[in-house]
Design a protein around this motif. Structure first.
Motif, PDB file in Angstrom:
ATOM      1  N   TYR A  51       0.789  -1.241   0.212  1.00 53.79           N
ATOM      2  CA  TYR A  51      -0.011  -0.059  -0.150  1.00 53.79           C
ATOM      3  C   TYR A  51       0.762   1.119   0.077  1.00 53.79           C
ATOM      4  O   TYR A  51       1.893   1.377   0.732  1.00 53.79           O
ATOM      5  CB  TYR A  51      -0.840  -0.199   1.292  1.00 53.79           C
ATOM      6  CG  TYR A  51      -2.148  -1.092   1.070  1.00 53.79           C
ATOM      7  CD1 TYR A  51      -3.328  -0.438   0.370  1.00 53.79           C
ATOM      8  CD2 TYR A  51      -1.822  -2.271   1.286  1.00 53.79           C
ATOM      9  CE1 TYR A  51      -4.366  -1.469   0.125  1.00 53.79           C
ATOM     10  CE2 TYR A  51      -2.947  -3.207   1.202  1.00 53.79           C
ATOM     11  CZ  TYR A  51      -4.066  -2.803   0.496  1.00 53.79           C
ATOM     12  OH  TYR A  51      -5.015  -3.677   0.067  1.00 53.79           O
ATOM     13  N   THR A  52       0.585   2.164  -0.678  1.00 56.47           N
ATOM     14  CA  THR A  52       1.153   3.626  -0.846  1.00 56.47           C
ATOM     15  C   THR A  52       0.348   4.603  -0.931  1.00 56.47           C
ATOM     16  O   THR A  52      -0.952   4.423  -1.252  1.00 56.47           O
ATOM     17  CB  THR A  52       2.365   3.624  -1.743  1.00 56.47           C
ATOM     18  OG1 THR A  52       3.020   4.735  -1.631  1.00 56.47           O
ATOM     19  CG2 THR A  52       1.462   3.598  -3.079  1.00 56.47           C
ATOM     20  N   SER A  53       0.468   5.858  -0.517  1.00 55.51           N
ATOM     21  CA  SER A  53      -0.289   7.028  -0.549  1.00 55.51           C
ATOM     22  C   SER A  53      -0.356   7.799  -1.847  1.00 55.51           C
ATOM     23  O   SER A  53       0.457   7.573  -2.736  1.00 55.51           O
ATOM     24  CB  SER A  53       0.357   7.919   0.486  1.00 55.51           C
ATOM     25  OG  SER A  53       0.130   7.626   1.824  1.00 55.51           O
ATOM     26  N   GLY A  54      -1.716   8.133  -2.124  1.00 63.38           N
ATOM     27  CA  GLY A  54      -1.962   8.725  -3.331  1.00 63.38           C
ATOM     28  C   GLY A  54      -2.554  10.066  -3.087  1.00 63.38           C
ATOM     29  O   GLY A  54      -2.688  10.555  -2.069  1.00 63.38           O
ATOM     30  N   SER A  55      -3.252  10.837  -4.168  1.00 66.44           N
ATOM     31  CA  SER A  55      -3.608  12.063  -3.787  1.00 66.44           C
ATOM     32  C   SER A  55      -5.251  12.130  -3.330  1.00 66.44           C
ATOM     33  O   SER A  55      -5.736  13.146  -2.806  1.00 66.44           O
ATOM     34  CB  SER A  55      -3.723  13.012  -5.027  1.00 66.44           C
ATOM     35  OG  SER A  55      -3.723  12.315  -6.320  1.00 66.44           O
ATOM     36  N   THR A  56      -5.536  10.978  -3.290  1.00 67.48           N
ATOM     37  CA  THR A  56      -6.828  10.912  -2.479  1.00 67.48           C
ATOM     38  C   THR A  56      -6.789  10.105  -0.916  1.00 67.48           C
ATOM     39  O   THR A  56      -5.791   9.569  -0.892  1.00 67.48           O
ATOM     40  CB  THR A  56      -8.005  10.064  -3.161  1.00 67.48           C
ATOM     41  OG1 THR A  56      -7.461   8.558  -3.422  1.00 67.48           O
ATOM     42  CG2 THR A  56      -8.336  10.551  -4.733  1.00 67.48           C
ATOM     43  N   GLY A  57      -7.610  10.042  -0.295  1.00 64.26           N
ATOM     44  CA  GLY A  57      -7.574   9.714   0.896  1.00 64.26           C
ATOM     45  C   GLY A  57      -7.195   8.187   1.317  1.00 64.26           C
ATOM     46  O   GLY A  57      -6.437   7.783   2.195  1.00 64.26           O
ATOM     47  N   LYS A  58      -7.662   7.474   0.256  1.00 62.36           N
ATOM     48  CA  LYS A  58      -7.759   5.939   0.411  1.00 62.36           C
ATOM     49  C   LYS A  58      -6.170   5.291  -0.217  1.00 62.36           C
ATOM     50  O   LYS A  58      -5.989   5.414  -1.558  1.00 62.36           O
ATOM     51  CB  LYS A  58      -8.734   5.264  -0.522  1.00 62.36           C
ATOM     52  CG  LYS A  58      -8.855   3.609  -0.183  1.00 62.36           C
ATOM     53  CD  LYS A  58     -10.330   3.224  -0.810  1.00 62.36           C
ATOM     54  CE  LYS A  58     -10.367   1.720  -0.392  1.00 62.36           C
ATOM     55  NZ  LYS A  58      -9.766   0.948  -1.322  1.00 62.36           N
ATOM     56  N   PRO A  59      -5.420   4.638   0.622  1.00 62.97           N
ATOM     57  CA  PRO A  59      -4.137   4.181   0.087  1.00 62.97           C
ATOM     58  C   PRO A  59      -4.399   3.274  -1.146  1.00 62.97           C
ATOM     59  O   PRO A  59      -5.471   2.481  -1.102  1.00 62.97           O
ATOM     60  CB  PRO A  59      -3.470   3.598   1.141  1.00 62.97           C
ATOM     61  CG  PRO A  59      -4.048   4.370   2.358  1.00 62.97           C
ATOM     62  CD  PRO A  59      -5.531   4.714   2.064  1.00 62.97           C
ATOM     63  N   LYS A  60      -3.467   3.102  -2.024  1.00 65.35           N
ATOM     64  CA  LYS A  60      -3.519   2.257  -2.974  1.00 65.35           C
ATOM     65  C   LYS A  60      -2.763   0.822  -2.948  1.00 65.35           C
ATOM     66  O   LYS A  60      -1.312   1.154  -2.288  1.00 65.35           O
ATOM     67  CB  LYS A  60      -3.053   2.866  -4.292  1.00 65.35           C
ATOM     68  CG  LYS A  60      -3.626   4.309  -4.739  1.00 65.35           C
ATOM     69  CD  LYS A  60      -2.882   4.847  -5.885  1.00 65.35           C
ATOM     70  CE  LYS A  60      -1.709   5.596  -5.391  1.00 65.35           C
ATOM     71  NZ  LYS A  60      -1.115   6.760  -6.294  1.00 65.35           N
ATOM     72  N   GLY A  61      -3.171  -0.252  -2.930  1.00 63.53           N
ATOM     73  CA  GLY A  61      -2.789  -1.611  -2.876  1.00 63.53           C
ATOM     74  C   GLY A  61      -2.148  -1.856  -4.232  1.00 63.53           C
ATOM     75  O   GLY A  61      -2.557  -2.421  -5.018  1.00 63.53           O
TER      76      GLY A  61
END
Ligand code: WT7
Length: 683
Positions: free
Chosen positions: A293-303
């Motif tokens: 998982y890593t952070s993106g520009s929306t609140g939900k991290p991306k797996g």
């Protein structure tokens, strides 16, 4: 004597002496060549006689990627040969080495255990300096086979199932990841600094059925109750049915287990591994190896989903070439296993090459700022790969801490995670590396799987310039989009034109988001989210993120994640979070908060505390804002969009009207003036 040595001893039934660093490693470490990087041109070059320089080889890798990567793929052991090297493109989705079958643990462990069972695979550097353990390839294999057996029999884990990790960086995490790959399971390692909430949401998203943790961990002299955090997370993660607990130091008295859900690994090693059945699952090259998982520009991290064949080959090949790996090297990547750097350059890259890798559990300043250098001397590290934020921190403590220790074993230094500033680069090169070691700035991302921009192997007369990654790695063709040229250089959005084997395949459970985030804005290219400059000589420099992602002490964080956490407070009406330049951390976190009517009379200090607590609980300690500024309003356009450009400047302390730029499009320009005033009062 330390737990893993004992465990490993029990597994292989050897005398304690065998755990000493085998002579093959210690003798090699004493004869490090003190020359600059000299990796020979990889043998792929020999297929085309016109190649006689690294630049030629690079061009070849771009022009004939299928021939290039097919030749490189020979470095892996394939159970079944692949038919097609590259299938598809960024628009359709890409598959690598189609038809091929392999097993990652066989490639990272078995083949080396067969040839060099006594070679050290992992050096576990525990929190207390001097408390290190050596795990040989022979021992690692035994451990991986037994862990795989436990996962299958106790955890009921089958091919394709997801296993979450909440573990410190160490042999348990490494061997368990390899054990997952042995049975075709998908690991999802969650950095053990994340909160229970963050862990729960990641486990739920991945649909993990098993989680592996420790009773406690130690970091920087502090004790962290990991099992307790897992217990809290599991209240909101019903998908998890089994918890495997590694009792640190073999002490099973520290935490209570919940039956039948929880098990101590130590107990299982004694009971359930009596008749181990070693089942190796050979999987398709494009089957997933892990989710991270890593952070993106929306609140939900991306797996992000990384696949077996392409990822492993890219981690292996970049490790070998960027770091000039040679037999006998002792590679010190001090990143945590919870990040992609730990995956690719603590675990998979070094082990796929049969190298000796360091699993570092501590911090750069524990017990004092000499930790790295004392460790370099004691373990005879040939490489040190770390983040600029650590370099900047150590630089402040003075060069004496470095010079106290012998660093003559070092040959290559690497930097990763954020742009490295000149001062830090020079200090790294001159003081740490005594101008003798090569310094490699390496740009890449969770998404890219491995290093993409770096001086890479280059010829003896090719320049290596300070504080920039300079050149693209083999197979990587960077392009600048929306670019502007001035004084011979070009600046724009950093994209990559063609597929390479390390690129993630998808976002777990959301392939549409994967396309949307990376391949839409600058279709048909991959967009990294970073800005870059290509100078007049064609060398690359990274300027930083172009989206709402910030980089705090090398940790990637979405400003929206922090906003979401603070918005949960009953009295926040609106929040806007931006990064600002921070001398040590790279970027600090600045939060602008508008309170609801009922909140305006509340004690601000108390409110600030509560908001910080929310960030810590929802995300992690490093997500706590450095500054929280309460204000009546935020600068917005007439259509109601917050003007972050202005907030970033205000946070950075730029207050003069000409620096703030055009504010005429704001619905209420006067808010800027009052914000500037409020910002000044915070200093
Ligand atoms: C972001 C990726 C790469 C593994 C660790 C971080 C920034 C990374 C550099 C560098 C300038 C860099 C970028 C990138 N970044 N390395 N050498 N110079 N910036 O992986 O958490 O996915 O973060 O880190 O902004 O997009 P990550």
């Amino acid at each position: 004597m330390w737990k893993h040595s004992q465990q490993a001893l029990a597994l292989v039934g050897r005398s304690q002496r065998c755990l000493l660093l085998p002579s093959s490693v210690s003798t090699i470490s004493s004869k490090h060549p003190r020359t600059f990087l000299s990796t020979p041109i990889p043998e792929v070059a020999q297929m085309d006689l016109s190649i006689n320089s690294y630049a030629d080889l690079y061009n070849f890798s771009i022009e004939k990627p299928d021939i290039f990567w097919k030749a490189v793929s020979g470095r892996l052991d394939w159970h079944q040969k692949f038919i097609t090297t590259i299938q598809g493109d960024f628009t359709t989705g890409v598959n690598w080495f189609v038809g091929g079958k392999l097993n990652v643990s066989v490639n990272c462990v078995d083949r080396h255990a067969k040839n060099h069972p006594d070679r050290v695979a992992i050096i576990y550097e525990k929190d207390e300096p001097g408390h290190h353990e050596f795990i040989t390839y022979g021992q690692l294999k035994e451990l991986v086979v037994k862990y795989a057996h436990i996962l299958r029999t106790v955890g009921n884990v089958k091919k394709g199932d997801r296993v979450a990790f909440y573990l410190p960086c160490g042999p348990t995490a490494c061997a368990m990841a390899l054990a997952c790959s042995r049975i075709g399971a998908v690991h999802s390692i969650v950095f053990a600094g994340f909160s229970a909430d963050a862990l729960a949401s990641r486990m739920n998203d991945a649909g993990a059925t098993v989680v592996i943790t420790t009773d406690i961990a130690r970091r920087g002299g502090k004790t962290l109750k990991l099992k307790k955090i897992v217990d809290d997370a599991l209240e909101h993660a019903p998908c998890v049915k089994t918890v495997l607990v590694d009792a640190r130091d073999g002490d099973t008295s520290r935490v209570k287990l919940q039956h039948p859900r929880d098990h101590f690994l130590q107990d299982l090693m004694n009971t359930s591994t009596k008749n181990v059945n070693d089942v190796i699952e050979y999987v398709d090259s494009n089957d997933p190896l892990f989710i991270l998982y890593t952070s993106g520009s929306t609140g939900k991290p991306k797996g992000l989903v990384h696949t077996t064949g392409g990822y492993l080959l890219y981690a292996m090949f970049t490790y070998k070439n960027v770091f000039d790996h040679r037999d006998g090297d002792i590679f010190g990547c001090v990143a945590d296993i919870g990040w992609i750097t730990g995956h690719s350059y603590v675990l998979y890259g070094p082990l796929a090459n049969g190298g000796t890798t360091l699993a570092f559990e501590s911090t750069p300043i524990y017990p004092n700022p000499g930790r790295y250098w004392e460790m370099v001397q004691r373990l005879q590290l040939t490489h040190l790969y770390c983040a600029p934020t650590a370099i900047r921190l150590l630089l402040r403590f003075g060069s004496e801490w470095v010079q106290k220790y012998d660093r003559s074993s070092l040959r290559v230094l690497g930097s990763v995670g954020e742009p490295i500033n000149h001062e830090a680069w020079q200090w790294f090169h001159e003081v740490v590396g005594e101008k003798r070691c090569v310094v490699r700035d390496t740009w890449w991302q969770t998404e890219t799987g491995g290093i993409c921009l770096t001086p890479r192997p280059s010829g003896p007369t090719d320049p290596v310039l300070p504080a920039m990654p300079m050149r693209a790695f083999y197979g990587i063709k960077p392009v600048l989009m929306n670019s502007a040229k001035s004084e011979g250089q070009e600046e724009g959005a950093l994209c990559i034109e063609k597929p390479w084997p390390g690129l993630a395949q998808s976002i777990w459970g959301d392939p549409a988001r994967f396309k949307e985030v990376y391949f839409k804005e600058f279709a048909p290219y991959y967009f990294s989210g970073d800005g870059a400059i290509k100078n007049a000589d064609g060398y690359w420099r990274i300027t930083g993120r172009m989206d709402d992602v910030i980089n705090v002490t090398g940790h990637r964080l979405g400003t929206a994640e922090v906003e979401d956490a603070m918005d949960e407070h009953e009295f926040t009406s609106e929040t806007a979070v931006v990064g600002y330049p921070h001398e040590i951390k790279g970027e600090g976190i600045f939060a602008f908060v508008v309170l609801k009517e009922g909140g305006k009379d509340l004690d601000r200090q108390k409110m600030e505390k509560e908001l910080k607590k929310l960030c810590k609980e929802r995300i992690a300690g490093y997500a706590i804002p450095d500054y929280i500024l309460f204000h009546d309003g935020l600068p917005k356009t007439r259509s109601g969009k917050i003007m972050r450009r202005i907030l970033r400047k205000i946070a950075a302390g730029e207050t003069s009207p000409e620096k703030l730029g055009d504010i005429s499009t704001l619905a209420d320009p006067s808010v800027v003036k009052s914000l500037v005033k409020a910002r000044e009062s915070l200093k």
